[in-house]
Design an enzyme around this catalytic site. Sequence first.
Site, mmCIF file in Angstrom:
data_model
loop_
_atom_site.group_PDB
_atom_site.id
_atom_site.type_symbol
_atom_site.label_atom_id
_atom_site.label_comp_id
_atom_site.label_asym_id
_atom_site.label_seq_id
_atom_site.Cartn_x
_atom_site.Cartn_y
_atom_site.Cartn_z
ATOM 1 N N GLU A 271 15.087 -22.207 23.259
ATOM 2 C CA GLU A 271 13.992 -23.184 23.367
ATOM 3 C C GLU A 271 12.958 -22.765 22.337
ATOM 4 O OE1 GLU A 271 13.812 -25.842 25.360
ATOM 5 O OE2 GLU A 271 15.699 -25.469 26.383
ATOM 6 N N CYS B 21 4.252 -25.912 23.041
ATOM 7 C CA CYS B 21 5.347 -26.132 22.085
ATOM 8 C C CYS B 21 5.584 -27.608 21.784
ATOM 9 C CB CYS B 21 6.628 -25.504 22.613
ATOM 10 S SG CYS B 21 7.089 -26.132 24.232
HETATM 11 P P1 NAD Z 1 7.929 -15.168 19.890
HETATM 12 O O1 NAD Z 1 9.199 -15.703 19.349
HETATM 13 O O2 NAD Z 1 7.103 -14.307 19.028
HETATM 14 O O3 NAD Z 1 8.203 -14.319 21.231
HETATM 15 C C1 NAD Z 1 8.975 -14.820 22.307
HETATM 16 C C2 NAD Z 1 9.586 -13.651 23.065
HETATM 17 O O4 NAD Z 1 10.448 -12.922 22.188
HETATM 18 C C3 NAD Z 1 8.590 -12.651 23.620
HETATM 19 O O5 NAD Z 1 8.979 -12.267 24.904
HETATM 20 C C4 NAD Z 1 8.681 -11.470 22.648
HETATM 21 O O6 NAD Z 1 8.452 -10.238 23.268
HETATM 22 C C5 NAD Z 1 10.112 -11.548 22.168
HETATM 23 N N1 NAD Z 1 10.268 -11.066 20.793
HETATM 24 C C6 NAD Z 1 9.385 -11.174 19.783
HETATM 25 N N2 NAD Z 1 9.893 -10.637 18.653
HETATM 26 C C7 NAD Z 1 11.126 -10.176 18.969
HETATM 27 C C8 NAD Z 1 12.154 -9.519 18.239
HETATM 28 N N3 NAD Z 1 12.012 -9.221 16.953
HETATM 29 N N4 NAD Z 1 13.286 -9.191 18.872
HETATM 30 C C9 NAD Z 1 13.450 -9.499 20.172
HETATM 31 N N5 NAD Z 1 12.515 -10.128 20.923
HETATM 32 C C10 NAD Z 1 11.364 -10.463 20.339
HETATM 33 O O7 NAD Z 1 7.124 -16.456 20.388
HETATM 34 P P2 NAD Z 1 5.677 -16.522 21.018
HETATM 35 O O8 NAD Z 1 4.671 -16.204 19.975
HETATM 36 O O9 NAD Z 1 5.642 -15.750 22.285
HETATM 37 O O10 NAD Z 1 5.601 -18.066 21.389
HETATM 38 C C11 NAD Z 1 5.288 -19.053 20.459
HETATM 39 C C12 NAD Z 1 6.507 -19.792 19.995
HETATM 40 O O11 NAD Z 1 7.304 -20.193 21.103
HETATM 41 C C13 NAD Z 1 6.160 -21.091 19.283
HETATM 42 O O12 NAD Z 1 7.014 -21.268 18.188
HETATM 43 C C14 NAD Z 1 6.413 -22.149 20.336
HETATM 44 O O13 NAD Z 1 6.659 -23.443 19.828
HETATM 45 C C15 NAD Z 1 7.598 -21.582 21.012
HETATM 46 N N6 NAD Z 1 7.721 -22.129 22.355
HETATM 47 C C16 NAD Z 1 8.758 -22.964 22.630
HETATM 48 C C17 NAD Z 1 8.862 -23.525 23.887
HETATM 49 C C18 NAD Z 1 9.997 -24.453 24.245
HETATM 50 O O14 NAD Z 1 10.138 -24.772 25.415
HETATM 51 N N7 NAD Z 1 10.799 -24.917 23.307
HETATM 52 C C19 NAD Z 1 7.911 -23.246 24.857
HETATM 53 C C20 NAD Z 1 6.869 -22.390 24.534
HETATM 54 C C21 NAD Z 1 6.779 -21.835 23.284
#
Ligand code: NAD
Length: 469
Positions: A226, A260
């Site tokens: 997602e 998002c």
């Molecule tokens: P992110 O991708 O930075 O982090 C998401 C999760 O991944 C966190 O739990 C984080 O700890 C983990 N993570 C981060 N880097 C990692 C790595 N290198 N290896 C493994 N795990 C890692 O995203 P964010 O900043 O928390 O959220 C914002 C993003 O999420 C935006 O792009 C937003 O659009 C998207 N989002 C999508 C939805 C959806 O339903 N499609 C909902 C909410 C947010």
Amino acid sequence: CGGAIPKGPVVCSPVCGNPYAGLVSHLRAAWLSGKTRPLEYRLAQLEALGRFLEEKKQDILEATALDMGKPSFEAYFTEILLCKNELNNTLNNLSHWMKDEHVDKNLVTQLDSAFIRKDPYGVVLIIAPWNYPIHLFLVPLIGAIAAGNCVVVKPSEIAKNTERLVAEVLTCYLDSDCFAVVTAGVQETTRLLENKFDYIFFTGSPSVGRIVMTAAAKHLTPVTLELGGKNPCYVSDTCDVQNVARRVAWGRFFNAGQTCIAPDYILCSVEMQDKLMPALREAITEYFGPNPQESPDFARIVGDKQFRRVRALLCSGRVAIGGQTDEKERYIAPTVLADVQPSDPAMQEEIFGPILPIVVVADMDEAIDFINARPRPLAVYAFSCDSKVVNQVLERTSSGSFCGNDTLMQVTLTSLPFGGIGNSGLGKYHGKFTFDTFSQHRGCLHRNMGLEAINSLRYPPYNQQKLGL
Ligand code: NAD
């Protein structure tokens, strides 16, 4: 309750040096015991989630307020009510969803039983982001439990107050043999992903989505991703400008734009831009008063790094409304940018903050070309009094979801699949779609032992008559 880690050999596996191997094998043993399969067990765990939401409601509102100044109304609506909605829908329908689905048979299998069994995958991992820090792990968790899986939940470390709350109390409500919370930053999550899970459900950015999918590929683990992106919002010349402004401003500035599926930018004619600007100003003042920084209904950016990233996008086009920032509070005013060019910084990445750029296009065809020339978004929005226009945008674009004449509201229906396409994600959930996501649809044929004369037609020695030739 001792917190996040379940009882048993969970922390360290000296054999392979993998800090989470013990935890995963503990959950796998619980899954193999068959404990999570009966309907009664699943219902009991789901009801416990309902108690978590009810009894920890105030703590959730306080933690999300501390993390990003989330207004309590918004937190209540998204983190509590929408989750309860999903939960009740699942509790009411689970026995029906779990039933074997009997399917059509051919001549040879007339006396047999052919059906689809909704099997749990096994041990699944749910990784969540920070913007709706309860909702985005809880809704997948509801489906994962409903489908009979054991689960590791990895909340976001960025929403640290909510993460702490989840780690301290969630597993007190759930069976700790089968459900665990892992608190982890990037380094630890990288180690966690080295383990073999049977399914991974990830919500976050497209760049981390690629990392998760690569790690999953090593074990051929299926994934739901997602992800995010830039959601276009086309406003046609024939529309009720005041209503459009109210609905777009609500969707863009809800949770200070950290949603998002928020409309990321507007596409409209130059005439509509002129009409929209006073209407957007009026809507913003109506929602947040003359100084939104003093409004209890306007959130803050979650962290310093995120604040600086969003602030840097302000130098795009012309600031027509807002533009004020306060680093100490991580406050960015509800902002509208006019005459933004496709090459401006605000159009290079998902904004994920309270900034709404307007990009001028000549007409609907140009708007559709603009949308189709970019990665496929999570949502497309189109506003028009003419339903043909709304239908044209729906028909000629591609996105995970679509909403005509409003923003965000598609997320409130458990009957609609939620998810992205292409760069915005892979797979769908919400309502029964979540249950199906976490179920392996196992094709089963249970044969009758009789009628061997008919069966012998397929056994060697072969001859032309057996084929009916
Ligand atoms: P992110 O991708 O930075 O982090 C998401 C999760 O991944 C966190 O739990 C984080 O700890 C983990 N993570 C981060 N880097 C990692 C790595 N290198 N290896 C493994 N795990 C890692 O995203 P964010 O900043 O928390 O959220 C914002 C993003 O999420 C935006 O792009 C937003 O659009 C998207 N989002 C999508 C939805 C959806 O339903 N499609 C909902 C909410 C947010």
